[in-house]
Design a protein around this motif. Structure first.
Motif, PDB file in Angstrom:
ATOM      1  N   ALA A   5      49.327  85.312  65.602  1.00  0.00           N
ATOM      2  CA  ALA A   5      49.977  84.010  64.837  1.00  0.00           C
ATOM      3  C   ALA A   5      49.272  84.048  63.514  1.00  0.00           C
ATOM      4  O   ALA A   5      48.275  84.616  63.246  1.00  0.00           O
ATOM      5  CB  ALA A   5      49.342  82.912  65.681  1.00  0.00           C
ATOM      6  N   PHE A  19      58.877  86.506  61.701  1.00  0.00           N
ATOM      7  CA  PHE A  19      58.320  85.620  61.220  1.00  0.00           C
ATOM      8  C   PHE A  19      59.629  84.643  61.259  1.00  0.00           C
ATOM      9  O   PHE A  19      60.692  85.342  61.093  1.00  0.00           O
ATOM     10  CB  PHE A  19      57.708  85.490  59.818  1.00  0.00           C
ATOM     11  CG  PHE A  19      56.394  86.091  60.029  1.00  0.00           C
ATOM     12  CD1 PHE A  19      55.199  85.347  60.057  1.00  0.00           C
ATOM     13  CD2 PHE A  19      56.144  87.544  59.633  1.00  0.00           C
ATOM     14  CE1 PHE A  19      53.832  85.888  60.188  1.00  0.00           C
ATOM     15  CE2 PHE A  19      54.960  88.175  59.758  1.00  0.00           C
ATOM     16  CZ  PHE A  19      53.721  87.417  59.876  1.00  0.00           C
ATOM     17  N   GLN A  20      59.477  83.511  60.665  1.00  0.00           N
ATOM     18  CA  GLN A  20      60.680  82.658  60.324  1.00  0.00           C
ATOM     19  C   GLN A  20      60.461  82.332  58.834  1.00  0.00           C
ATOM     20  O   GLN A  20      59.556  82.037  58.306  1.00  0.00           O
ATOM     21  CB  GLN A  20      60.710  81.329  61.272  1.00  0.00           C
ATOM     22  CG  GLN A  20      61.983  80.439  61.116  1.00  0.00           C
ATOM     23  CD  GLN A  20      62.238  79.259  61.860  1.00  0.00           C
ATOM     24  OE1 GLN A  20      61.093  78.859  62.528  1.00  0.00           O
ATOM     25  NE2 GLN A  20      63.364  79.082  62.341  1.00  0.00           N
ATOM     26  N   ASP A  42      55.344  80.218  61.554  1.00  0.00           N
ATOM     27  CA  ASP A  42      55.523  80.379  63.046  1.00  0.00           C
ATOM     28  C   ASP A  42      54.734  78.776  63.602  1.00  0.00           C
ATOM     29  O   ASP A  42      54.681  78.020  63.089  1.00  0.00           O
ATOM     30  CB  ASP A  42      54.824  81.457  63.507  1.00  0.00           C
ATOM     31  CG  ASP A  42      53.302  81.519  63.404  1.00  0.00           C
ATOM     32  OD1 ASP A  42      52.573  80.605  63.115  1.00  0.00           O
ATOM     33  OD2 ASP A  42      52.876  82.698  63.635  1.00  0.00           O
ATOM     34  N   ARG A  43      54.642  78.664  65.046  1.00  0.00           N
ATOM     35  CA  ARG A  43      54.285  77.597  65.443  1.00  0.00           C
ATOM     36  C   ARG A  43      52.751  77.147  64.865  1.00  0.00           C
ATOM     37  O   ARG A  43      52.272  75.992  65.073  1.00  0.00           O
ATOM     38  CB  ARG A  43      54.066  77.391  66.940  1.00  0.00           C
ATOM     39  CG  ARG A  43      53.140  78.413  67.612  1.00  0.00           C
ATOM     40  CD  ARG A  43      53.325  77.837  69.178  1.00  0.00           C
ATOM     41  NE  ARG A  43      52.800  76.827  69.472  1.00  0.00           N
ATOM     42  CZ  ARG A  43      53.206  75.890  70.443  1.00  0.00           C
ATOM     43  NH1 ARG A  43      53.836  76.531  71.310  1.00  0.00           N
ATOM     44  NH2 ARG A  43      52.613  74.622  70.709  1.00  0.00           N
ATOM     45  N   TYR A  67      65.053  84.260  61.722  1.00  0.00           N
ATOM     46  CA  TYR A  67      63.899  85.015  61.949  1.00  0.00           C
ATOM     47  C   TYR A  67      64.336  86.520  61.408  1.00  0.00           C
ATOM     48  O   TYR A  67      65.166  87.101  61.352  1.00  0.00           O
ATOM     49  CB  TYR A  67      63.864  85.109  63.583  1.00  0.00           C
ATOM     50  CG  TYR A  67      63.875  83.808  64.150  1.00  0.00           C
ATOM     51  CD1 TYR A  67      62.568  83.202  64.203  1.00  0.00           C
ATOM     52  CD2 TYR A  67      64.896  83.366  64.887  1.00  0.00           C
ATOM     53  CE1 TYR A  67      62.248  82.082  65.126  1.00  0.00           C
ATOM     54  CE2 TYR A  67      64.590  82.159  65.486  1.00  0.00           C
ATOM     55  CZ  TYR A  67      63.538  81.422  65.568  1.00  0.00           C
ATOM     56  OH  TYR A  67      63.421  80.233  66.134  1.00  0.00           O
ATOM     57  N   ASP A 100      56.676  81.523  70.286  1.00  0.00           N
ATOM     58  CA  ASP A 100      55.831  81.500  69.133  1.00  0.00           C
ATOM     59  C   ASP A 100      56.191  80.744  67.865  1.00  0.00           C
ATOM     60  O   ASP A 100      55.459  80.593  66.698  1.00  0.00           O
ATOM     61  CB  ASP A 100      55.987  83.030  68.688  1.00  0.00           C
ATOM     62  CG  ASP A 100      55.619  84.068  69.847  1.00  0.00           C
ATOM     63  OD1 ASP A 100      54.627  83.675  70.504  1.00  0.00           O
ATOM     64  OD2 ASP A 100      56.029  85.130  69.824  1.00  0.00           O
ATOM     65  N   PHE A 101      57.457  80.002  68.025  1.00  0.00           N
ATOM     66  CA  PHE A 101      57.921  79.329  66.591  1.00  0.00           C
ATOM     67  C   PHE A 101      57.899  77.941  67.043  1.00  0.00           C
ATOM     68  O   PHE A 101      58.173  77.203  65.986  1.00  0.00           O
ATOM     69  CB  PHE A 101      59.158  79.910  66.387  1.00  0.00           C
ATOM     70  CG  PHE A 101      58.968  81.526  65.825  1.00  0.00           C
ATOM     71  CD1 PHE A 101      58.567  81.771  64.425  1.00  0.00           C
ATOM     72  CD2 PHE A 101      59.185  82.377  66.608  1.00  0.00           C
ATOM     73  CE1 PHE A 101      58.375  82.907  64.271  1.00  0.00           C
ATOM     74  CE2 PHE A 101      59.102  83.734  66.440  1.00  0.00           C
ATOM     75  CZ  PHE A 101      58.793  84.043  65.040  1.00  0.00           C
TER      76      PHE A 101
END
Length: 321
Positions: A5, A19-20, A42-43, A67, A100-101
């Motif tokens: 993360a 990743f975004q 990510d989140r 993504y 994860d996002f």
């Protein structure tokens, strides 16, 4: 696919993970070479990504919000951690673990909304109580409010952040208001609830948080006043009672003055005790949330202090290491 993360990244780590792409720009350096500047998310947060010696071919292979699988290495630059990328490949959403996002915490939102209802239920003034119910009985509003962000950056800038910020402020009202006999607690509590509701329409909370067209053109203060007028009309229709013009003006003033000064976007400065209190309660919660975020994300080698943060003009004390 295992990944680290963003919140857990450290200097000198080799990465090959998704990743975004929250944002992307193709830039030119002083020597005329092109590079890609990315905001990766990510989140757990966001981080800057840089790909040197890039061109339009690579830049055009993905869009904002996609993504992307990134290969590279982390490094510290000017006190901030970033990722130097050597390869970028667009990914199909089915290839990533959405948990994860997804930054929306449904359980926390449920808890916050339960508390919001409890706080609004303490309002004893009949007209204000009925007005609060008009909002709570609107399922579309409730759904949007639960997921709305309070900002694009700085404080509570994540889905569910607006609700958390609002509940924090209402809790502060319940603590502070009883200390001041001339402050109308019901009015101040309602002001804390209403003050930022325009952000539901100002900001887009799905995907990367950004401004809507209406948000850019109108802004959350005007939107909030407009929404208030609609809900007052609904309240009058459901109760058969005329809503006090004076009370309406008081609520409108709380919304339009909560930024405190004209330079920060308030059409009016606070001129009632409740408006003065609302501004400072809003500022307190926003500042503490923002500064806490700076401390949490800091990577300074000095364990007791953060790096100097230009936006606040200081380092922050993190506590004895």
């Amino acid at each position: 696919m295992s990944r680290t993360a963003i919140h857990d990244l450290a200097d000198g780590m080799t990465l090959a993970q998704p990743f975004q792409a929250a944002d992307k720009q193709l830039r030119v350096n002083r020597q005329g070479g092109k590079y890609i500047l990315l905001k990766l998310s990510d989140r757990s947060g966001t981080i800057v990504g840089m790909m040197w010696n890039a061109d339009e071919t690579t830049f055009d292979t993905f869009d904002r919000g996609d993504y992307i699988h990134c290969t590279g290495r982390t490094q510290v630059h000017n006190g901030s951690l970033q990722v130097i990328l050597t390869e970028i490949q667009r990914m199909d959403p089915a290839e990533v673990d959405q948990s994860d996002f997804d930054r929306f915490d449904a359980t926390q939102a449920d808890n916050n909304f339960t508390r919001l209802r409890e706080l609004l239920a303490t309002i004893s003034q009949p007209a204000l109580h009925a007005l609060a119910q008009s909002y709570l009985n609107d399922d579309s509003f409730v759904q949007s409010f639960r997921q709305a962000a309070a900002a694009v950056s700085n404080h509570h800038a994540y889905p569910g952040g607006l609700l958390e910020h609002t509940v924090n402020m209402m809790e502060l009202v319940r603590l502070i208001s009883p200390r001041y006999a001339k402050v109308d607690t019901d009015l101040l509590l309602m002001g804390a609830f209403l003050h930022d509701l325009g952000k539901i329409d100002e900001l887009r909370a799905s995907g990367e948080i950004s401004y809507t067209d209406r948000g850019q053109l109108v802004g959350h203060i005007v939107i909030g006043v407009q929404r208030l007028g609609e809900k007052i009309a609904e309240t009058e229709a459901s109760t058969g009672q005329k809503f006090s013009t004076g009370l309406r003006h008081q609520l409108e003033h709380l919304i339009v003055s909560h930024h405190g000064v004209l330079e920060y976007g308030s059409p009016k400065i606070p001129v009632t005790l409740e408006a003065v209190a609302l501004h400072h309660i809003d500022n307190l919660d926003a500042k503490l949330a923002s500064y806490s975020s700076i401390i949490d994300s800091d990577i300074a080698a000095d364990g007791n202090w953060t790096n100097y943060t230009p936006s606040i003009g200081r380092k922050l004390w993190k506590g004895d290491s």
